[in-house]
Every structure is written in C-alpha cells, then in structure tokens.
Design an enzyme around this catalytic site. Structure first.
Site, PDB file in Angstrom:
ATOM      1  N   GLU A  73      20.916  12.850  17.421  1.00  0.00           N
ATOM      2  CA  GLU A  73      20.653  13.711  18.580  1.00  0.00           C
ATOM      3  C   GLU A  73      21.360  13.140  19.799  1.00  0.00           C
ATOM      4  OE1 GLU A  73      16.519  14.610  19.105  1.00  0.00           O
ATOM      5  OE2 GLU A  73      16.142  14.712  16.942  1.00  0.00           O
ATOM      6  N   GLU A 112       8.680  11.872  24.276  1.00  0.00           N
ATOM      7  CA  GLU A 112       8.551  12.473  22.951  1.00  0.00           C
ATOM      8  C   GLU A 112       8.376  11.399  21.880  1.00  0.00           C
ATOM      9  OE1 GLU A 112      10.413  15.789  19.968  1.00  0.00           O
ATOM     10  OE2 GLU A 112      10.786  15.835  22.108  1.00  0.00           O
ATOM     11  N   ASP A 164      -1.391  11.007  24.084  1.00  0.00           N
ATOM     12  CA  ASP A 164      -2.471  11.884  23.612  1.00  0.00           C
ATOM     13  C   ASP A 164      -3.379  11.064  22.689  1.00  0.00           C
ATOM     14  OD1 ASP A 164      -4.027  14.087  23.162  1.00  0.00           O
ATOM     15  OD2 ASP A 164      -2.703  14.957  21.648  1.00  0.00           O
ATOM     16  N   CYS A 175      13.165  14.615  31.308  1.00  0.00           N
ATOM     17  CA  CYS A 175      13.236  13.348  32.059  1.00  0.00           C
ATOM     18  C   CYS A 175      12.906  13.570  33.524  1.00  0.00           C
ATOM     19  CB  CYS A 175      14.627  12.731  31.955  1.00  0.00           C
ATOM     20  SG  CYS A 175      15.211  12.504  30.275  1.00  0.00           S
ATOM     21  N   ARG A 220      13.895  10.522  13.295  1.00  0.00           N
ATOM     22  CA  ARG A 220      12.725  11.349  13.551  1.00  0.00           C
ATOM     23  C   ARG A 220      11.801  11.406  12.333  1.00  0.00           C
ATOM     24  NH1 ARG A 220      11.548  15.120  17.600  1.00  0.00           N
ATOM     25  NH2 ARG A 220      13.555  14.792  18.588  1.00  0.00           N
ATOM     26  N   HIS A 249      14.959  19.753  31.337  1.00  0.00           N
ATOM     27  CA  HIS A 249      15.253  18.324  31.368  1.00  0.00           C
ATOM     28  C   HIS A 249      13.908  17.616  31.506  1.00  0.00           C
ATOM     29  CE1 HIS A 249      19.497  19.051  31.637  1.00  0.00           C
ATOM     30  NE2 HIS A 249      19.425  19.655  32.810  1.00  0.00           N
TER      31      HIS A 249
END
Length: 851
Positions: A538, A549, A606, A819, A505, A817
């Site tokens: 993670e 994400e 975005d 997904c 990350r 969730h």
C-alpha cells in the site's frame, strides 16, 4: 523601614483621605481637604492608603487649624447624633485597651456592652487590633486541652454560610487600624517563651491548639453585623504582608507551630469569597499562606480532612472564586502569562492543601497496592542526549511525585471516593487562558521563579493535561531522533530516527508483535521514537492516519475471543484477562507495549476494560468493590452474602473452596485458605471470604498475565508524567476516547477549504445528511475521516476536521486524509447523490492509496 513606622505612615495616608489636612487651599489631589477631592468610603480609603504608601505619594503636614488626632477624630465621627454619655464610652474603650488577644467569652462580653450602648466602635477597635496582629491572633481562641475524637467528629457539623451584602461602615472601620497597644505594632516574633509552645507537644498531627467551634460561633454572630464585618477586611489587609514576611524570612513556624492557628482562624471567615476581599485582602492572604513550609501545609491538610463536605466546598469556592476573578479581570496571553500572576499562583497553591485534605477526608484504601516489578525495566545501552552533551539525565529515578503527597504519605489513587468530587477543583477559565507550551516548559525546567500549573494537575481538565502529555511525548520523540542522528555521525550507524513497523495486513499480529519483541529485547529506548507504520503493498504515507488503522486492526485481533488471551463478558461488554490462557507472558508484555504506544503516539483504541485494570496500572490492587463493574453478577452474590441475616453456614453451606472453569469448560478448584474445602463460611468469617474471593478473581488468578502486561505498558510510559497528571478514570478516557459523539459540536468547529464555506449549498446538504444517519453510520463516517470511531479527549468539539472541495459534480467517491482529519468532497449535483456516494465510501473504506 521598621514596620511600626510603616504602619504609622499608612495611618497618616488613611486620615488624609478621610479627614484631610485642614488646609482649605490644599493642592494635594489625594487629600480630603483639596477642592477637587472625591469622597470615598472607609474600605476604599484603607485600600488606597496602602497603595499611596507603596508609591511614596505626597503626604500633607497637618494644618495649624487641624488639631484633631486620629483617636479624637474617630470619637467625634462615631454616632455624633446619638445622645450617649461620651465619658462612659471613653471609659468602656479604656477598659479594652489592654486586650491583646481574644476568647469567645471576651468577644461576647464586649459585644453585649456595645449593644447596650448602641456603639460598636470599641469592639471594632479590638478586632482591628487583634486580627491585624499575628501575635494577637495566634494567641486567640485557644483550647484549654486538645480535641477529643468526639470533638474532631463535631468539626464535621454544617457551616451556616452567610452571603449577606456587606454595607458601608464609614464611622467604624477606620478604628481597625488604630495602634492602642504594642502587641499590634508589628508582626510576631514567636518561639522564645511562647505560652503555647508546651501545648504543641501534646497535639496529634491533625490537631491545632485553636478552638475551632468557638471561632465559628464568633464569626456567626459578628459577620451578621455589617458595621463589624469591615473590621475583619481591613485587619486582613494589614496582617497578610507581615505574615508573609515572617514565613519568608524569619522561619517563624519552626519556632512555634501554633503560628498555624492564624490561618485556621482566618479561613473560618465565611465572607472571604465576597467581592470586597477579592481585590487585595484575599490575594495577600493567599500569598502569605503559600509561604507555609511543607510540614505546616500537611498539618493544615490533616486538620481540614475532618471538616464536612459543606465546609470543604466553601474553602474550595473561596480559592476558585479568586482564581476566576483574576483570570476574567486580566487579559492573559502568550506575552502576559497567567503563570506570572502572583494571586492566581498563590490561590492555586492554597487550593492544593484543600485538595489533599479532600483526599484524606474521603474513602481511603491505603493497603491494596500492587507490588513493583521484580525486574527493573531495561534501559537503553545507548547514552541519552543529555549524557552525550555532558549533562545528567533528568527523571532517572522515575516519574515525579508531589512533595505534599510524600509528606502526607498518601497518593490521589488511594482515594476511592473523595469528600467532594475531584471535578470541583478544576477551574475552566484558568484552563482557557493557560498557554500549555509555556507551562510545560516551566514544568520540565523546575525553576523557583516560574510556576507551572502542571504541578497542580487537579486544577486542569483532561483536555489541558492531555496537551501537556502530548508535548512531553513529542519532545521525547525529538530527543530520541537527535540521539540517533548523533550516533550516525559519531559511530557511523545507520540512520533510523523512527520506530518503523512494516506489516502485512493479513499477518498483522505476527509481523507487529515479532518486531516489537525484538525491539523490546535489544533496545527498549527505540519504543520512544515516533511510530511509523507501513502496510506492505500500500502507498499510504504515515502522518498519523496509518498508525490509527494499525492500532485498530491490532486491537481487533488481540481481543478476538478465539485467540483466548482475553475473555469477553456479554453482559458488561468488557474484556478480562484469561487466567487459563495458553499464551506466554511475552505476548501480554507486547499487548502492554501496544497500549503504551497508543498513548505515546496520541492514538485512541477501541479497548473495553473494566476500571479496575486502569487502577491496577496506576499501582492499586483490585478489591471487592471493583467487582461491581468487572463482574457484577459475582459482586451482587457476594453482597447478598454479606447482608444475609440468617445463618450463612446452615443455609448456604459454602466453604473456602471455589470453582472456576478453564477454556474447555472443565471445573478447576481453588482453596482460598489451606484445606479450604473443610472450612465453612460463617457469619463471623464471611467478610474474610469475600475479601479473599475478590483478591483471587482480580489479582491472584491473573497475576502472571497482568504483571507482563503492566511491564510492557511501563516500557513506553515509565518516564512519562502520565501517573503524575492523570487519575485512573482519566487514563481510560485517554486510551479509549469518548463514546459520546456530539456531531453538532463537530459541525461548529469544522473548517472549510478549496472554495467551500459554512453557507455553501453542498455543505448544508452534507450536514443535513450526516445528522440523519444512524449511530452506526455516524461511527463509520468518523472512522473513514479520522481513522477512529471514538471522540478525542474533550469530545468531537476538540476534533479539527476540514472539508475541502474536490472538484465539480462527478461519480467519484469522497476520499479522506485520516492523518489530518480532512474530507475531500466533490460538489455533487443533488442531495440524494451526496448521500449515496458518502454511504458507499464509508461502508467499503479499507486500505490506503495515493491520490
């Protein structure tokens, strides 16, 4: 059966329905002489006669007491209560029996005579004879010479559309079916010795030999008379099957291009969209028109491109009304496909001709095209699934191109502003009943007997097209997965069916871009596998949410102005390529790959680019008008320069040398022309200055960066139908989603699970709480639940969100969730606690774990 014989039979059915056979004891249910027969008007009788002929229904023999022929019937039933000299009427009719084609003068001459005698049956007979004969109609309303440019411009005059209610013409419409001369007995056999053949040589590609203004004047006078209007309808019912046969089997257009006159004349009828035409006449005509060869369709499109917006809109509405009528009046589903409805398919094909006429008639920019990549996009060294199975690879030559587009030598993207908005060609009822999975199959298979609406993307909305693109991407992913499995079995390679990215990350750019760069160099085909992202440390399993994400974090990093790859304009809130960036071209290629992967994996980004970026991705260069949203301040300055009424050279003292600043604020000078600092901008050359300034800002200054960016984008999308289906503004919607968030629409479509329903207390309190949030909090909620703060194509109403019960009242926070767009909501004891827990969850949400 010969056509003359067929026509004779249909007329016998017609007279049987309107007169009867004369036998009072007749038992034929479709004979007017039978006791239980229900009388019908002449329009309905004409339609029914055609149906009875098709099923070979029983036909009565005339009773001995019935001596009246078709012609005497018509004479006896026409205005029998009027005191008119019948000998005079007969002589008038006899005078027009030799009329095999019409001119404006001839029509008005007959109309005046009929008006004096108060009997329009002679004119109706002539209209029926000529307008039901392809030969007669092709020869009618001819021009003595080709249109001049001024006459072509006059075609753009406004139509006077008349929406009058059509009335019955019981005593007149049957005469349209009479066969008074050999000319109308069968469809034309044109080519040998045709009088119009010599004219064709002199006509331009956008001209026909018919006098369109004369046709309009004739329709304007005749359609106002409801007695005469029915004759056009009946004639079209007879004409269309013959024309379809001519075009399908006899190649008539190649022998005489004047055959196109027929379609031009019929399409000028402003009543084509009225209810009487929608059942039989217009569907049959559309079927005939859809059989036109490509060259004829292109000529029609070029001709209609000179029409006014009102005239173009009338034709669009005609075909759209037929499509809508057929869709609404039938129950289409997965077993009864709209693709199998001949009328809908034919009308859509006809609408395509009008669509390209609309493009041609709009504001075209044919010149400013981006150059193709010098280096071809590397293909995989591995065989495709088709090649492994001994088949040739489809789409090897790149994306599909519409044949009519090729024939006309234009692209939809060449049109900056169409004559009427593209949105008017979208048919929403059609989109609602279209089974996109089946339609996509027909699109890929390309069989002649199955039509795909994806070949006419102008009729589909962005949601439907996005679904088609989704199927294409998924099938490509599955294909790559099968290839990997085959290789692992045949060559013993390691099984790697996904595009796996394992990233940290805190080092997401380094990890992701390095990995993507290796894949792009070694085997670009791997980019077309399904993306699978794993964040180091993670536990989240990527079923779509982790990828969302990942893309969000990558975009945030890449477009950070501190990195220097893109510049940010505070006024427009848009990013632009940094012309003086220190990053190499490979970095921009990787950004293009990321953008392509987002589309390929159905993720919304975005990203804030001006529209010109998407136009450039679709192959068009930026021009002066693109500066309006890319750099509005510069656009306004250059616009004022063009409009300045004084002396530009003396008052402004500008030269062909411009100044830019680099990353450190240092000025950089650039000559738009050689020795530009010595060439003043004058009133005479200011247009050239503006064009070259725009060319430099939007194209030349960022040429290296954009080419690398586009190359990366095409590595993922080069075999996709993306360019074929979408316009630049739709590409933006596809990548960025919609900023317009309608949470009421989301509430309407949300489903519930685990014991919750729409009437549950906690659910009512939840929606009241969510609607009370501010704009930023709503975006945070959307980000928390779905993985993005943007609405998908079609708005939040298209987002399938589920709210599931996650236990009784507790201090635990809501979870999600991403997904599957599922919100797990405990049944909190109070509305205040619900608000506090929900706000905390959406504000501090980051990372993935296992529940």
């Amino acid at each position: 059966m010969k056509r003359a014989a067929a026509k004779h039979l249909i007329e016998r059915y017609y007279h049987q329905l309107t007169e009867g056979c004369g036998n009072e004891l007749c038992s034929n249910s479709w004979c007017a002489s039978s006791a239980g027969f229900r009388r019908m008007d002449n329009n309905a009788a004409a339609v029914k006669a055609l149906e009875l002929y098709k099923v070979n229904a029983k036909l009565c023999d005339p009773h001995p007491s019935k001596k009246v022929t078709a012609s005497t019937y018509l004479e006896s039933s026409t205005h029998s209560n009027r005191k008119i000299n019948h000998q005079d009427i007969n002589s008038v009719r006899d005078n027009f029996k030799d009329v095999s084609y019409l001119t404006e003068e001839k029509v008005f001459e007959i109309l005046d005579i009929c008006g004096e005698n108060e009997d329009y049956s002679p004119l109706i007979r002539v209209i029926g004879r000529v307008f039901s004969s392809a030969d007669g109609l092709v020869q009618s309303f001819r021009r003595s010479k080709p249109h001049t440019k001024e006459e072509l411009k006059s075609l753009q005059g406004k139509d006077e559309d008349k929406d009058e209610d059509e009335k019955e013409a019981a005593s007149c419409s049957a005469t349209a079916m009479e066969d008074d001369s050999p000319t109308s007995s069968s469809s034309s056999r044109l080519g040998e010795g045709s009088s119009g053949e010599n004219d064709v040589q002199k006509l331009a590609p956008d001209e026909v030999s018919v006098d369109i203004e004369a046709v309009r004047r004739v329709y304007e006078r005749l359609l106002s008379n409801e007695k005469i209007e029915a004759a056009f309808l009946n004639a079209l019912v007879y004409l269309s099957p013959n024309v379809e046969c001519d075009l399908t089997y006899h190649n008539v257009y190649s022998r005489d291009p004047n055959y196109l006159n027929l379609f031009v004349i019929v399409m000028e009828n402003s009543n084509l969209h009225s209810p009487e035409y929608l059942e039989i006449a217009l569907p049959q005509f559309c079927k005939a028109m859809s059989k036109l060869p490509l060259a004829a369709q292109a000529k029609l499109a070029r001709l209609w491109s000179h029409y006014s917006a009102e005239q173009m809109r009338r034709m669009v509405e005609t075909f759209q009304q037929l499509i809508t009528y057929k869709v609404i009046s039938n129950e289409f589903n997965s077993r009864n496909l709209v693709n199998d409805d001949d009328a809908v398919v034919a009308a859509t094909k006809c609408l395509k001709i009008v669509y390209y006429a609309n493009v041609l008639g709009g504001d075209l920019d044919m010149e400013h095209n981006e150059e193709e990549d010098e280096e071809p996009i590397p293909e995989s060294s591995e065989l495709t699934l088709q090649e492994l199975l001994g088949e040739e690879r489809r789409n090897k030559k790149g994306p599909r191109v519409d044949p009519l587009e090729t024939e006309l030598g234009i692209r939809t993207n060449d049109c900056r502003r169409p004559l009427i908005p593209f949105e008017e060609f979208v048919n929403e009822p059609l989109n609602e009943v279209l089974e996109m999975d089946k339609d996509y199959t027909f699109f890929k298979v390309e069989t002649e007997n199955k039509f795909s609406f994806m070949t006419c993307p102008f009729s589909l909305n962005a949601v439907t097209k996005n679904l088609g693109l989704y199927y294409d991407n998924r099938i490509r992913m599955y294909s790559e997965r099968r290839i990997t499995v085959l290789y692992s079995l045949v060559q013993g390679q390691q099984l790697n069916p996904y595009l796996r990215l394992k990233v940290r990350r805190d080092h997401i750019i380094d990890d992701a871009l390095v990995r993507l760069e290796m894949i792009a160099m070694e085997n670009p085909a791997d980019l077309k596998k399904q993306l699978y992202v794993e964040f180091e440390g993670e536990q989240g399993v990527d079923e779509g949410g982790v990828s969302k994400e990942f893309f969000q974090l990558v975009v945030e990093e890449i477009f950070n102005p501190d990195i220097g790859m893109f510049t940010y304009d505070e006024r427009t809130k848009l990013f632009w390529f940094n012309a003086s960036s220190f990053e190499n071209e490979g970095q921009y290629t990787l950004i293009g790959i990321v953008l392509g992967l987002a589309i390929y994996n159905n993720c919304i980004l975005d990203v804030h680019f001006p529209m010109v970026v998407y136009r450039k991705l679709m192959g068009k260069k930026g021009t002066f008008r693109d500066l309006a949203d890319a750099n509005p301040v510069l656009y306004q300055s250059l616009k004022e320069l063009l409009e300045y009424e004084g002396s530009v050279e003396e008052d402004m003292m500008i030269t062909f040398q411009i100044s830019q600043t680099d990353l450190f604020g240092n000025p950089l000078m650039y000559d738009l022309r050689e020795n530009g600092d010595k060439i003043p901008v004058t009133n005479e050359n200011r247009k050239e200055f503006v064009a070259q300034y725009s060319e430099y800002m939007l194209n030349k200054s960022i040429e290296k960066q954009f080419k690398a960016f586009r190359r990366g984008f095409h590595m993922v999308t080069n075999e996709s139908p993306l360019k074929y289906l979408f316009r630049p503004e739709e590409i933006e919607l596809l990548i960025c989603g919609s900023r317009n968030l309608d949470f009421l629409a989301l509430e309407e479509t949300t489903e519930y699970d685990g014991g919750y329903n729409r009437d549950s207390r906690i659910i009512k309190e939840f929606w009241e709480t969510l609607h009370s949030f501010g704009e930023e909090q709503k975006r945070l909620f959307l980000q928390f639940t779905t993985g993005t703060d943007r609405a998908p194509v079609g708005g939040l109403g298209k987002l399938k969100m589920i709210i599931a019960k996650n236990g009784p009242d507790t201090d635990r926070l809501p979870t999600s969730h991403t997904c599957f767009n599922v919100l797990l909501l405990p049944e909190y004891g109070s509305k205040e606690k619900l608000r506090e827990r929900l706000l905390k969850a959406i504000t501090y949400a980051k990372g993935f774990g296992m529940l």
